[in-house]
Design an enzyme around this catalytic site. Structure first.
Site, short mmCIF file in Angstrom:
data_model
loop_
_atom_site.label_atom_id
_atom_site.label_comp_id
_atom_site.label_asym_id
_atom_site.label_seq_id
_atom_site.Cartn_x
_atom_site.Cartn_y
_atom_site.Cartn_z
N GLN A 65 -5.00 -4.09 -2.32
CA GLN A 65 -4.53 -2.81 -3.20
C GLN A 65 -4.29 -3.36 -4.74
OE1 GLN A 65 -4.08 0.14 -2.40
NE2 GLN A 65 -3.97 0.36 -0.20
N ASN A 100 0.91 -1.23 -0.04
CA ASN A 100 -0.07 0.17 0.01
C ASN A 100 0.97 1.33 -0.12
OD1 ASN A 100 0.47 -1.31 2.52
ND2 ASN A 100 -0.43 0.56 3.52
N CYS A 158 3.67 11.88 12.73
CA CYS A 158 3.68 13.21 13.25
C CYS A 158 4.95 13.78 13.85
CB CYS A 158 2.30 13.76 13.85
SG CYS A 158 2.36 15.36 14.59
N HIS A 173 -13.90 -0.23 -0.82
CA HIS A 173 -13.51 1.09 -1.04
C HIS A 173 -12.51 1.47 -1.68
CE1 HIS A 173 -10.83 2.07 2.33
NE2 HIS A 173 -11.27 0.88 2.83
N THR A 229 -26.46 -10.97 9.59
CA THR A 229 -27.28 -10.42 8.52
C THR A 229 -26.48 -9.83 7.51
OG1 THR A 229 -29.38 -10.43 9.96
CG2 THR A 229 -29.32 -8.88 7.72
#
Lengths: 381, 385
Positions: A177, A147, A323, A199, A235
């Site tokens: 991917q 990825n 970060c 997605h 379900t």
């Protein structure tokens, strides 16, 4: 301002047809596929159609497709579904966390795991694989396309080696991917299990699938009403599944053209990156790397800062790096594993394309990069 | 009938002629917090609300000036009825062995004085609950009886945040970062009745939108105590860049801090505030040495409150956990501007040197531009509105 979305490996924008299908299912096919009445039957038919479409994407039989809540669940199901107590499992160092975390936990409860290293291209060494297979090896789980750097693993050769060494080993391929990005013929590849996600191909979030080769029995993660041939109770998420079907159908049609288009974007991008100094391309334009992922290290800036600067131009990208500067190597294990220096890990940006992107968007991004970099690099003394 | 009985800080009770103003402010703040569906009644030295839900207790205990709240049974001024209520309350509490009764007779027409009343109620309790005894020094439970228009019986009190009613001590501008300290500093001054306006310095693209969201969340947490919070988001990148380009690297932080103070002061003037609040703690980091504080303070003339100056980090963290800002503060987004931290910041800057360095900058212009570019957000309890 135009929106340039170059973060398609994180997720994609659902196609309008997908959105329509999801909403149509919610409104008109709300019956439970297990219900005996007409509304249940209608929903069941929808399920069947979706299953056929998703199966077609990789050349599988419909009954070999198990719908899940996404790629992570598919990976979890595949691994936990085939292992036997204390067995040996082989994987690579650059897998998705939904594989690595599972295996790390299994190691703590007595399983043995081999983590194959990768070369500077991000590809496993077949020799190392061959030497790692043992009598008690039960599973080889390898991602088709990484990825972050887009390296493509030689799945056909992996399967060949595994079959030659130990016939009892199951091969699981995380193709989240890869599906819809490279043509996949699962029968030719001869793998046993394959994870897919909706997605990443303009389908809805919260739905994925696991290909389970006919004849393989999996231990289910979720027990209950016995849906999906007892492998995945609960379900069925019909709107999501049906949307997945539509997305798979759309991406399957003229797939080769789409792939060529995306390759063209990457080629053009790399060409134009020559206008920018002090960069390193971590995912070159070649047969070992997928066309829709371009990972570039920009020296002298932090990836995260550049990401936010690009946001001002309405350009959306990803960074693998964390970060906090101290923890870069902890959070990003993929880039260091192909031998990248810390400063190149820190300045890495991943551009990931879809066939709906255009070459114009690349040109616009190059200009934005130039402006942002001249602003940001000004600071480094 | 049940009512919530509210006691307020003794400081308010002691306020002589101004007492009514403080009481009125407290009532107004409570009303604002709990909404119009409840009424707040005043009764000598107490406030009452006709509801005792947990949600209400949670809200009222967070209003500054509230010492404690207690769900009280309101019964007729009759010994047997008071006794019955007390017995019922004690039966609901598990594992108690000892108790005492404390009475207060606000209605002097009541025939028994408080000592006699306590003794009678104690007797009823002893007769009705087996294996319980009186312990006046260290009881497990104190049963309170207050004789007013009616008799109020309560045996469970919830501690309030105490302090002075919000907005009774003027206004101040809080330098709010995403860290642990500044929200605590704001809380402590708000607790003294100071109305808080927050200012956050945003360094896009060096700090992310998420860092800003985090500060909004912190302001929302403080708003649980203050009712709401006005937050200025100041674009700060240009100022930082100018300093980096034109000043010495080791003076970066101190000059940056001086800009922050100056901007805060200007906002304070615009808002009619008379003070600035920071989360500085003496000696915690390079910019918080006494020399640094002296230099940061020198550019402005307003009082600067540093309620954490004398506190240790662990104690600050304790308050932070207690007021619920800790979990937000430790989210990782903040350290995105490490690029602006010099390798060896000056720990003993001299005012003359710093002022000389600042000559290279168009201070007024930069400050004006930053304030004009401010985004003002009115943060409501727990969310943005």
């Amino acid at each position: 301002m135009k929106l340039v979305y170059f973060d398609n490996s994180a997720t994609t924008r659902p196609h309008r047809e997908v959105v329509k299908e999801v909403s149509d299912c919610m409104e008109n096919y709300f019956g439970n596929p297990s219900s005996a009445h007409r509304l249940g039957l209608g929903a069941e038919k929808k399920m069947k159609q979706a299953r056929e479409k998703v199966a077609r994407l990789i050349g599988a039989l419909p009954q070999e497709i198990i719908f899940t809540s996404g790629g992570s669940e598919a990976n979890n199901t595949a691994i936990k579904g085939v292992i036997t107590p204390g067995c040996h499992i082989i994987t690579s160092k650059i897998e998705h966390p939904s594989v690595l975390r599972v295996l790390q936990k299994l190691e703590k409860s007595g399983y043995e795991v081999t983590y194959l290293s990768v070369d500077s291209r991000g590809i496993i060494k077949l020799e190392e694989l061959e030497n790692s297979i043992k009598d008690n090896t039960k599973l080889v789980t390898i991602m088709y396309v990484n990825n972050e750097i887009g390296s493509i693993q030689p799945v056909d050769k992996i399967v060949e080696i595994v079959r030659k060494k130990n016939k009892r080993v199951k091969v699981h391929i995380d193709a989240v991917q890869a599906a819809g990005k490279i043509p996949i013929d699962i029968k030719k590849l001869d793998v046993d299990l394959m994870s897919l996600s909706a997605h990443k191909i303009h389908g809805p979030k919260g739905v994925g699938a696991l290909y389970v080769r006919k004849g393989i029995k999996l231990e289910p993660l979720i027990l209950g009403g016995g849906q999906e041939w007892e492998v995945r109770s609960g379900t069925e998420n019909l709107p999501g599944i049906s949307g997945f079907g539509v997305a798979a159908e759309i991406i399957s049609s003229n797939l080769n053209e789409k792939i060529e288009h995306v390759k063209g974007i990457k080629k053009h991008f790399i060409e134009r990156l020559k206008e920018i100094d002090n960069i390193v391309i971590n995912s070159p334009y070649d047969d070992n790397h997928i066309g829709n992922i371009l990972n570039v290290s920009f020296e002298g800036v932090r990836g995260e800062v550049l990401l936010h600067a690009l946001e001002d131009y309405n350009i959306f990208v990803s960074t693998g790096s964390a970060c906090s500067s101290k923890k870069v190597s902890e959070k990003n294990y993929v880039l260091p594993s192909i031998g990248l220096k810390e400063c190149h890990v820190e300045g890495a940006i991943r551009f990931s394309f879809s066939y709906i992107n255009t070459v114009d968007e690349v040109d616009y991004t190059i200009e934005a990069l130039k402006k942002s970099l001249s602003f940001l690099r000004r600071l480094k003394k | 009938m049940k009512k919530l009985l509210i006691k307020f800080s003794s400081e308010i009770t002691l306020k002589g002629l101004n007492r009514k103003n403080f009481e009125d402010a407290l009532v107004k703040n409570i009303r604002e917090r709990i909404g119009k569906e409840y009424t707040v009644q005043k009764g000598s030295g107490r406030l009452f609300i006709g509801d005792c839900s947990h949600e209400l207790i949670d809200k009222v205990t967070k209003v500054f000036g509230v010492l404690s709240v207690a769900p009280a049974d309101v019964v007729e001024k009759d010994i047997d009825k008071i006794g019955a209520a007390a017995v019922e309350q004690l039966k609901e509490i598990e594992g108690i062995k000892t108790f005492k009764v404390e009475s207060k007779r606000a209605d002097k027409n009541f025939p028994l004085n408080s000592m006699e009343l306590s003794r009678k109620i104690g007797g009823i309790i002893l007769r009705n609950i087996p294996d319980i005894r009186v312990d006046v020094h260290n009881p497990d439970v104190v049963v309170n009886v207050e004789i007013r228009d009616m008799a109020y019986v309560y045996s469970k009190e919830y501690k309030g945040v105490a302090g002075m009613p919000y907005r009774t001590s003027g206004k101040g501008v809080l330098l709010l970062s995403g860290g642990i300290d500044s929200p605590v500093a704001g809380y402590m001054m708000a607790k003294r009745g100071l109305e808080i306006i927050s200012v956050y310095y945003h360094s896009h693209p060096y700090t992310s939108e998420r860092a800003k969201e985090k500060v909004i969340d912190l302001a929302g947490k403080l708003a649980e105590y203050t009712g709401s919070m006005k937050l200025y988001v100041i674009p700060f990148t240009k100022i930082q860049m100018e300093i980096i380009e034109k000043c010495r690297e080791d003076e970066l932080t101190i000059i940056m801090r001086r800009f922050m103070m100056k901007i805060a002061e200007q906002i304070a003037i615009n808002e009619g505030a008379l003070s600035i609040i920071t989360g500085e703690s003496l000696g915690q980091v390079a910019s918080q040495t006494l020399e640094s504080m002296y230099v940061t303070n020198s550019g402005i003339s307003m009082p600067v409150f540093r309620p954490l100056a004398g506190m240790d980090k662990v104690d600050i963290m304790d308050i932070s956990r207690q007021i619920g800002t800790y979990d937000i503060s430790i989210l990782p987004y903040e350290d995105c501007c490490t690029i602006f931290v010099p390798k060896h910041p000056k720990t003993k800057p001299r005012l003359n040197d710093i002022e000389a360095s600042e000559q290279a900058l168009d201070k007024e212009g930069l400050i004006k531009e930053a304030i004009e570019g401010a985004e003002v957000i009115n943060v409501q309890i727990g969310r943005e509105e």
